[in-house]
Design a protein around this motif. Structure first.
Motif, PDB file in Angstrom:
ATOM      1  N   ALA A 182       0.817  -1.208   0.000  1.00  0.00           N
ATOM      2  CA  ALA A 182       0.000   0.000   0.000  1.00  0.00           C
ATOM      3  C   ALA A 182       0.852   1.261   0.000  1.00  0.00           C
ATOM      4  N   GLN A 183       1.962   1.211   0.729  1.00  0.00           N
ATOM      5  CA  GLN A 183       2.816   2.403   0.786  1.00  0.00           C
ATOM      6  C   GLN A 183       3.399   2.721  -0.585  1.00  0.00           C
ATOM      7  N   THR A 184       3.759   1.679  -1.294  1.00  0.00           N
ATOM      8  CA  THR A 184       4.309   1.893  -2.639  1.00  0.00           C
ATOM      9  C   THR A 184       3.262   2.537  -3.547  1.00  0.00           C
ATOM     10  N   LEU A 185       2.047   2.007  -3.467  1.00  0.00           N
ATOM     11  CA  LEU A 185       0.979   2.577  -4.284  1.00  0.00           C
ATOM     12  C   LEU A 185       0.665   4.007  -3.854  1.00  0.00           C
ATOM     13  N   ALA A 186       0.735   4.236  -2.550  1.00  0.00           N
ATOM     14  CA  ALA A 186       0.466   5.587  -2.048  1.00  0.00           C
ATOM     15  C   ALA A 186       1.479   6.569  -2.634  1.00  0.00           C
ATOM     16  N   ARG A 187       2.731   6.121  -2.685  1.00  0.00           N
ATOM     17  CA  ARG A 187       3.758   7.005  -3.242  1.00  0.00           C
ATOM     18  C   ARG A 187       3.551   7.233  -4.741  1.00  0.00           C
ATOM     19  N   ARG A 188       2.960   6.249  -5.385  1.00  0.00           N
ATOM     20  CA  ARG A 188       2.696   6.432  -6.818  1.00  0.00           C
ATOM     21  C   ARG A 188       1.631   7.501  -7.050  1.00  0.00           C
ATOM     22  N   ILE A 189       0.617   7.502  -6.219  1.00  0.00           N
ATOM     23  CA  ILE A 189      -0.473   8.454  -6.486  1.00  0.00           C
ATOM     24  C   ILE A 189      -0.194   9.830  -5.895  1.00  0.00           C
ATOM     25  N   ALA A 190       0.763   9.913  -4.955  1.00  0.00           N
ATOM     26  CA  ALA A 190       1.010  11.200  -4.283  1.00  0.00           C
ATOM     27  C   ALA A 190       1.314  12.338  -5.264  1.00  0.00           C
ATOM     28  N   PRO A 191       2.210  12.140  -6.262  1.00  0.00           N
ATOM     29  CA  PRO A 191       2.484  13.265  -7.161  1.00  0.00           C
ATOM     30  C   PRO A 191       1.263  13.655  -7.980  1.00  0.00           C
ATOM     31  N   ALA A 192       0.457  12.673  -8.330  1.00  0.00           N
ATOM     32  CA  ALA A 192      -0.735  12.982  -9.114  1.00  0.00           C
ATOM     33  C   ALA A 192      -1.727  13.791  -8.273  1.00  0.00           C
ATOM     34  N   ILE A 193      -1.795  13.484  -6.980  1.00  0.00           N
ATOM     35  CA  ILE A 193      -2.697  14.252  -6.109  1.00  0.00           C
ATOM     36  C   ILE A 193      -2.152  15.668  -5.928  1.00  0.00           C
ATOM     37  N   ALA A 194      -0.825  15.763  -5.864  1.00  0.00           N
ATOM     38  CA  ALA A 194      -0.216  17.098  -5.747  1.00  0.00           C
ATOM     39  C   ALA A 194      -0.530  17.936  -6.989  1.00  0.00           C
ATOM     40  N   ASP A 195      -0.640  17.277  -8.136  1.00  0.00           N
ATOM     41  CA  ASP A 195      -0.884  17.999  -9.390  1.00  0.00           C
ATOM     42  C   ASP A 195      -2.349  18.358  -9.603  1.00  0.00           C
ATOM     43  N   LEU A 196      -3.236  17.790  -8.822  1.00  0.00           N
ATOM     44  CA  LEU A 196      -4.661  18.085  -8.999  1.00  0.00           C
ATOM     45  C   LEU A 196      -4.948  19.551  -8.691  1.00  0.00           C
ATOM     46  N   SER A 197      -6.022  20.051  -9.268  1.00  0.00           N
ATOM     47  CA  SER A 197      -6.475  21.390  -8.874  1.00  0.00           C
ATOM     48  C   SER A 197      -6.966  21.315  -7.428  1.00  0.00           C
ATOM     49  N   GLU A 198      -6.991  22.461  -6.761  1.00  0.00           N
ATOM     50  CA  GLU A 198      -7.442  22.457  -5.355  1.00  0.00           C
ATOM     51  C   GLU A 198      -8.843  21.869  -5.226  1.00  0.00           C
ATOM     52  N   GLY A 199      -9.707  22.244  -6.171  1.00  0.00           N
ATOM     53  CA  GLY A 199     -11.092  21.774  -6.117  1.00  0.00           C
ATOM     54  C   GLY A 199     -11.178  20.268  -6.259  1.00  0.00           C
ATOM     55  N   ASP A 200     -10.408  19.721  -7.197  1.00  0.00           N
ATOM     56  CA  ASP A 200     -10.419  18.268  -7.387  1.00  0.00           C
ATOM     57  C   ASP A 200      -9.855  17.551  -6.166  1.00  0.00           C
ATOM     58  N   ARG A 201      -8.782  18.135  -5.604  1.00  0.00           N
ATOM     59  CA  ARG A 201      -8.166  17.505  -4.438  1.00  0.00           C
ATOM     60  C   ARG A 201      -9.125  17.525  -3.248  1.00  0.00           C
ATOM     61  N   ASP A 202      -9.836  18.631  -3.100  1.00  0.00           N
ATOM     62  CA  ASP A 202     -10.815  18.714  -2.004  1.00  0.00           C
ATOM     63  C   ASP A 202     -11.878  17.629  -2.144  1.00  0.00           C
ATOM     64  N   VAL A 203     -12.396  17.481  -3.370  1.00  0.00           N
ATOM     65  CA  VAL A 203     -13.446  16.484  -3.584  1.00  0.00           C
ATOM     66  C   VAL A 203     -12.922  15.089  -3.263  1.00  0.00           C
ATOM     67  N   LEU A 204     -11.732  14.794  -3.759  1.00  0.00           N
ATOM     68  CA  LEU A 204     -11.164  13.456  -3.545  1.00  0.00           C
ATOM     69  C   LEU A 204     -10.934  13.170  -2.063  1.00  0.00           C
ATOM     70  N   LEU A 205     -10.310  14.118  -1.381  1.00  0.00           N
ATOM     71  CA  LEU A 205      -9.902  13.837   0.002  1.00  0.00           C
ATOM     72  C   LEU A 205     -11.049  13.997   0.994  1.00  0.00           C
ATOM     73  N   LEU A 206     -11.987  14.869   0.699  1.00  0.00           N
ATOM     74  CA  LEU A 206     -13.176  14.931   1.567  1.00  0.00           C
ATOM     75  C   LEU A 206     -13.936  13.606   1.497  1.00  0.00           C
ATOM     76  N   THR A 207     -13.920  13.008   0.321  1.00  0.00           N
ATOM     77  CA  THR A 207     -14.603  11.723   0.163  1.00  0.00           C
ATOM     78  C   THR A 207     -13.793  10.603   0.814  1.00  0.00           C
ATOM     79  N   SER A 208     -12.520  10.556   0.453  1.00  0.00           N
ATOM     80  CA  SER A 208     -11.716   9.408   0.868  1.00  0.00           C
ATOM     81  C   SER A 208     -11.250   9.511   2.311  1.00  0.00           C
ATOM     82  N   TRP A 209     -10.789  10.661   2.733  1.00  0.00           N
ATOM     83  CA  TRP A 209     -10.196  10.788   4.071  1.00  0.00           C
ATOM     84  C   TRP A 209     -11.204  11.266   5.118  1.00  0.00           C
ATOM     85  N   ALA A 210     -12.117  12.152   4.727  1.00  0.00           N
ATOM     86  CA  ALA A 210     -13.083  12.641   5.718  1.00  0.00           C
ATOM     87  C   ALA A 210     -14.350  11.803   5.716  1.00  0.00           C
TER      88      ALA A 210
END
Lengths: 339, 204
Positions: free
Chosen positions: B134-162
């Protein structure tokens, strides 16, 4: 390591990303207290009595109510103590502290048996007397706390008798005193104080404790090494006990403290079934050569349920020298006990 | 002595469902009590959500600020239009934007950390040769999440983390629920490419 083939890899990856972020419950409690203060929920009440809200270590004889005054068991060595303490820590971590709903109170109860000594022409009378201390802590810890001390009249003779007491003018009636104080500062200090200690842990002090068991042990060692005190390691257990018995340490801090205590070189399990007012727990002890201090932990929940001191030398060897039990629950209102 | 815990006031990992509880009336003399209840219900998970985004220290400040802001703005809260959770996370997410650079830096640091470690775990254990941890996969998606627009990142993380539903995310961010769903679908599709193994097994 996680096998990711069994479900959505993306969700697993998202779950793992920054999953090590930690929430410090002591800090959350500080934030909570500050927030509720700011929004004005805190009532300001009169100054309380002169009593401390923590129970001073009873320099007195005590007995186990309904149990035995005499204990001889020594059930384990320090390796076993470490394993059991770690297990207790895990159980605490799995059982979050109860959340006190607004308007309700944490209800803390200590049963303490103290000795009273009266000089008489015949050589003095020594008797154990029970005091029950109840404290109601509001949902907003900065609010008004309430405390009731009851001398129950229950007693047991160590030296003397009811007849001798009557002749000496000693009686064993029931009496109660009550007090209240903002943020538990019944005699200054308390959780809202800027400074704190193992004996009187404030929210700020608790928040500043190391999160790593080894580092916490080092802190305990630093604070527990007192010039002129020759109790050595035993004093560290006493310090830990002081903090645990206040009931103020959040679950994660208690878990870390248990693990920290696992570093005590001479910690032993002295009784696997210590009976404190009907609560059964494992007694972890440290012996300074004249007496052993014990903290008693419920192995099922990891809850701290009380303390004992047992003589390990001299005439009283094997006798319980002091004892207190502790419980915590939720009460609907001040002066009310849980239904 | 008997230990009694009144179950009504004891919260476990998951707060008990309260049909009306998540849409409280934030007016009247008991408003502070209501906010205390909201704090107990949401502060700790909110802290974790924010800590994963911007770090634990900032998260403490943000939780505090979120509840103080919510209290000050309580007149603007309409229980008929949004659950309190969505309202609070909306405030928190909005406040967290000031740390967006820090968040992006953190995600990039995650990637760098990954580069220092071998992805191939098979060297340690043949049984895990086909697995990707899982950590390896997490590192794979981290740069892509960093590249997302703020709005897209909010939607993703409010859903997944909150753990907000799409409707709650829409209420939190003040955007149509259809927009949330389409953003989420698009973002997840992008990220899923990164977590799909090159070979070895079928993905869902």
């Amino acid at each position: 390591m996680t096998d990711l083939r069994s479900s959505d890899d993306l969700d697993r990856a998202l779950s793992a990303l920054h999953a090590d972020a930690e929430t410090d419950s002591a800090r959350i409690q500080q934030t909570r207290a500050a927030f509720l203060d700011a929004v004005g929920q805190t009532p300001v009440k009169k100054r309380g009595s002169r009593r401390r809200w923590v129970i001073a270590a009873a320099a007195a004889l005590a007995l186990v109510a309904g149990g035995s005054l005499y204990t001889t068991t020594l059930a384990g060595g320090s390796a076993e103590a470490k394993v059991e303490l770690d297990d207790a820590a895990q159980r605490i971590a799995a059982t979050p502290d109860p959340v006190v709903a607004p308007g309700k109170y944490r209800y803390l109860v200590w049963h303490v048996w103290n000795t009273n000594y009266t000089e008489t022409p015949g050589g003095g009378l020594r008797v154990l007397e029970e005091t029950v201390i109840e404290v109601w802590v509001p949902a907003n810890i900065r609010g008004t706390w309430y405390r009731r001390d009851t001398d129950t009249g229950r007693h047991q003779w160590i030296k003397g008798s009811n007849e001798e007491a009557r002749k000496a003018g000693i009686s064993f009636g029931r009496s109660t005193t009550t007090s209240s104080a903002r943020c538990g500062a019944f005699d200054g200090g308390g959780p809202c104080a800027k400074n704190g200690s193992w004996q009187d842990p404030s929210l700020d002090w608790i928040a500043g404790l190391p999160k790593d068991p080894k580092a916490l042990f080092e802190q305990l060692k630093k604070d527990g090494t007192i010039q002129g005190n020759d109790r050595g390691e035993t004093e560290l257990l006493v310090k830990a006990q002081d903090a645990l018995r206040t009931g103020m340490l959040p679950a994660d801090v208690r878990a870390t403290l248990y693990r920290a205590l696992g570093n005590l070189e001479n910690l032993k399990i002295s009784d696997k079934a210590a009976n404190l007012d009907g609560q059964i727990g494992i007694a972890y002890s440290s012996d300074d050569g004249s007496s052993r201090e014990e903290i008693v932990i419920d192995p099922k929940t990891g809850a701290y349920i009380g303390s004992r001191e047992v003589a390990t030398s001299g005439r009283n060897r094997g006798h319980v020298l002091s004892y207190s039990s502790f419980t915590t629950s939720i009460a609907p209102a001040p002066w009310k006990t849980p239904r | 002595m008997t230990v009694t815990d009144t179950t009504e006031s004891v919260a476990g990992d998951r707060p008990p469902p309260e049909p009306m509880g998540d849409r409280p009336q934030l007016t009247g003399p008991a408003v502070a009590d209501e906010f205390a209840r909201l704090f107990d219900q949401h502060a700790a998970p909110m802290h974790r959500y924010l800590a994963r985004r911007v770090g634990a220290e900032q998260a403490h400040d943000l939780v505090s600020e979120t509840f103080l802001t919510a209290f000050r703005q309580r007149d603007t809260y309409d229980p008929a239009t949004a659950a309190a959770k969505a309202w609070l996370y909306g405030i928190a997410t909005n406040l967290a934007r000031r740390y967006v650079r820090q968040e992006v830096r953190g995600l990039r640091a995650t990637v760098r950390a990954g580069r220092r470690e071998p992805d191939d775990l098979a060297a340690h254990d043949g049984r895990v040769a086909e697995r990707v941890d899982a950590q390896t996969l997490a590192r794979r998606i981290a740069p892509a999440i960093a590249d997302l627009s703020e709005g897209d990142r909010d939607v993703l993380l409010l859903t997944s983390w909150a753990g907000l539903s799409t409707v709650e995310v829409a209420d939190a961010l003040g955007i149509p629920v259809g927009t949330v769903r389409s953003r989420l679908h698009r973002v997840r599709r992008q990220l899923r490419i990164l977590t799909t193994p090159e070979e070895g097994y079928d993905h869902d």
